[in-house]
Design an enzyme around this catalytic site. Sequence first.
Site, PDB file in Angstrom:
ATOM      1  N   ASP A   1     -15.441  10.429   9.010  1.00 48.82           N
ATOM      2  CA  ASP A   1     -14.384   9.450   8.739  1.00 48.82           C
ATOM      3  C   ASP A   1     -13.059  10.199   8.763  1.00 48.82           C
ATOM      4  O   ASP A   1     -13.026  11.413   8.510  1.00 48.82           O
ATOM      5  CB  ASP A   1     -14.577   8.798   7.368  1.00 48.82           C
TER       6      ASP A   1
ATOM      7  N   ARG B   1       0.806  -1.223   0.000  1.00 51.47           N
ATOM      8  CA  ARG B   1       0.000   0.000   0.000  1.00 51.47           C
ATOM      9  C   ARG B   1       0.838   1.271   0.000  1.00 51.47           C
ATOM     10  O   ARG B   1       0.435   2.291  -0.555  1.00 51.47           O
ATOM     11  CB  ARG B   1      -0.905   0.018   1.225  1.00 51.47           C
TER      12      ARG B   1
HETATM   13  C1  LIG Z   1     -14.322  -0.800   6.738  1.00 50.49           C
HETATM   14  S1  LIG Z   1     -14.844   0.879   6.778  1.00 50.49           S
HETATM   15  C2  LIG Z   1     -16.455   0.700   7.524  1.00 50.49           C
HETATM   16  C3  LIG Z   1     -17.482   1.591   6.844  1.00 50.49           C
HETATM   17  C4  LIG Z   1     -18.901   1.427   7.396  1.00 50.49           C
HETATM   18  N1  LIG Z   1     -18.969   1.816   8.777  1.00 50.49           N
HETATM   19  C5  LIG Z   1     -19.405   0.033   7.189  1.00 50.49           C
HETATM   20  O1  LIG Z   1     -19.489  -0.749   8.156  1.00 50.49           O
HETATM   21  O2  LIG Z   1     -19.719  -0.336   6.056  1.00 50.49           O
HETATM   22  C6  LIG Z   1     -13.865   1.519   8.147  1.00 50.49           C
HETATM   23  C7  LIG Z   1     -13.731   3.028   8.101  1.00 50.49           C
HETATM   24  O3  LIG Z   1     -13.220   3.455   9.369  1.00 50.49           O
HETATM   25  C8  LIG Z   1     -12.381   4.565   9.143  1.00 50.49           C
HETATM   26  N2  LIG Z   1     -11.487   4.737  10.305  1.00 50.49           N
HETATM   27  C9  LIG Z   1     -10.496   3.911  10.727  1.00 50.49           C
HETATM   28  N3  LIG Z   1      -9.884   4.431  11.801  1.00 50.49           N
HETATM   29  C10 LIG Z   1     -10.507   5.606  12.072  1.00 50.49           C
HETATM   30  C11 LIG Z   1     -10.324   6.614  13.069  1.00 50.49           C
HETATM   31  N4  LIG Z   1      -9.366   6.524  14.002  1.00 50.49           N
HETATM   32  N5  LIG Z   1     -11.143   7.683  13.037  1.00 50.49           N
HETATM   33  C12 LIG Z   1     -12.111   7.793  12.092  1.00 50.49           C
HETATM   34  N6  LIG Z   1     -12.335   6.886  11.121  1.00 50.49           N
HETATM   35  C13 LIG Z   1     -11.537   5.797  11.116  1.00 50.49           C
HETATM   36  C14 LIG Z   1     -11.655   4.209   7.849  1.00 50.49           C
HETATM   37  O4  LIG Z   1     -11.145   5.351   7.194  1.00 50.49           O
HETATM   38  C15 LIG Z   1     -12.753   3.503   7.048  1.00 50.49           C
HETATM   39  O5  LIG Z   1     -13.393   4.350   6.128  1.00 50.49           O
END
Ligand SMILES: C[S@@+](CC[C@H](N)C(=O)[O-])C[C@H]1O[C@@H](n2cnc3c(N)ncnc32)[C@H](O)[C@@H]1O
Length: 295
Positions: free
Chosen positions: A165, A55
């Site tokens: 996010d 990545r």
């Molecule tokens: C796998 S996606 C889940 C999206 C949605 N909640 C779902 O379940 O379909 C995880 C998201 O969490 C965000 N994320 C991870 N760590 C984070 C943090 N410390 N603060 C805010 N967002 C975060 C990532 O950028 C990503 O877009």
Amino acid sequence: MDAVVTGSSPSSADALKAAGNAELGSAEFAAIANIMQRDARIHLTPAKITLVQSRLSRRLRAHGLSTFRDYVQMVGADAEERAAMIVALTTNHTHFFRENHHFEHLCRTAMPWLQDRARRQPVRIWSAGCSSGEEVYTIAMCLLGTSSASASWLRQGDVRLLATDLAPHVVASAAKGVYSAETVAPIPAAYRDQWMRQVGPDYVMVEEARALVTARVLNLFDAWPMRQQYDVIFCRNVMIYFDDAAKAELEARFVDMLAPGGYLYIGHSERLIGAATKAMSNCGQTIYVKHGGRT
Ligand SMILES: C[S@@+](CC[C@H](N)C(=O)[O-])C[C@H]1O[C@@H](n2cnc3c(N)ncnc32)[C@H](O)[C@@H]1O
């Protein structure tokens, strides 16, 4: 099951080398993992090394760097690149109506409570870790129902959905509300026909749905700017990336942010730990209600 970075086979490591990518040594991996833990509380185990290498190789190329040593030095000194690195190491996989039992619960059990509250006070719903917005617009469509008449309670009340996010590019997508035909495929036709319109090959959320949603960049471990309590929080498939201390801390903050009787929806492989377990009761598969709201 989602993962920030998934493990990969030795053959993919060979492929990386063959493609001319720099190799990520354990010292540089440890430095990157430290930054991820410190700034986003994302926990990277050594099993992720090949994927981290893959990545971040693009980031090295973008800066004309040939070694991870140079890259680690760069992220140490450059906050902008540090943020770009964190974004590059998040996984944004999501889809409409993901884990549909949550939306069934929202429609059948939470909605009557929300509609009753909306007659008297503002109603606030948060999609925390919203990725590109499929989750928050699924919530919006559930609230709107399948006709203009079923949405009238939203017009009469003060109901707002917040989507946050840490990755700016997915927040920009959530704000736009434009999705490909493939992406909208899981949406039941009755919702899609009512709340999306086709523009060329894409589908766009109609203004009434989009106007409910505010999308913002927010690292969940920073201070939260919201002043009022929330009635519903979705934080799904986000906490899987954190260690237990970070999960417990975040869940306790969600409890503080929720109104008594409010609902928390978490991902299928997640669980409540720490102080949150005492303030919430389980009321469905990975659904929790905060004590104190109902008799
Ligand atoms: C796998 S996606 C889940 C999206 C949605 N909640 C779902 O379940 O379909 C995880 C998201 O969490 C965000 N994320 C991870 N760590 C984070 C943090 N410390 N603060 C805010 N967002 C975060 C990532 O950028 C990503 O877009």
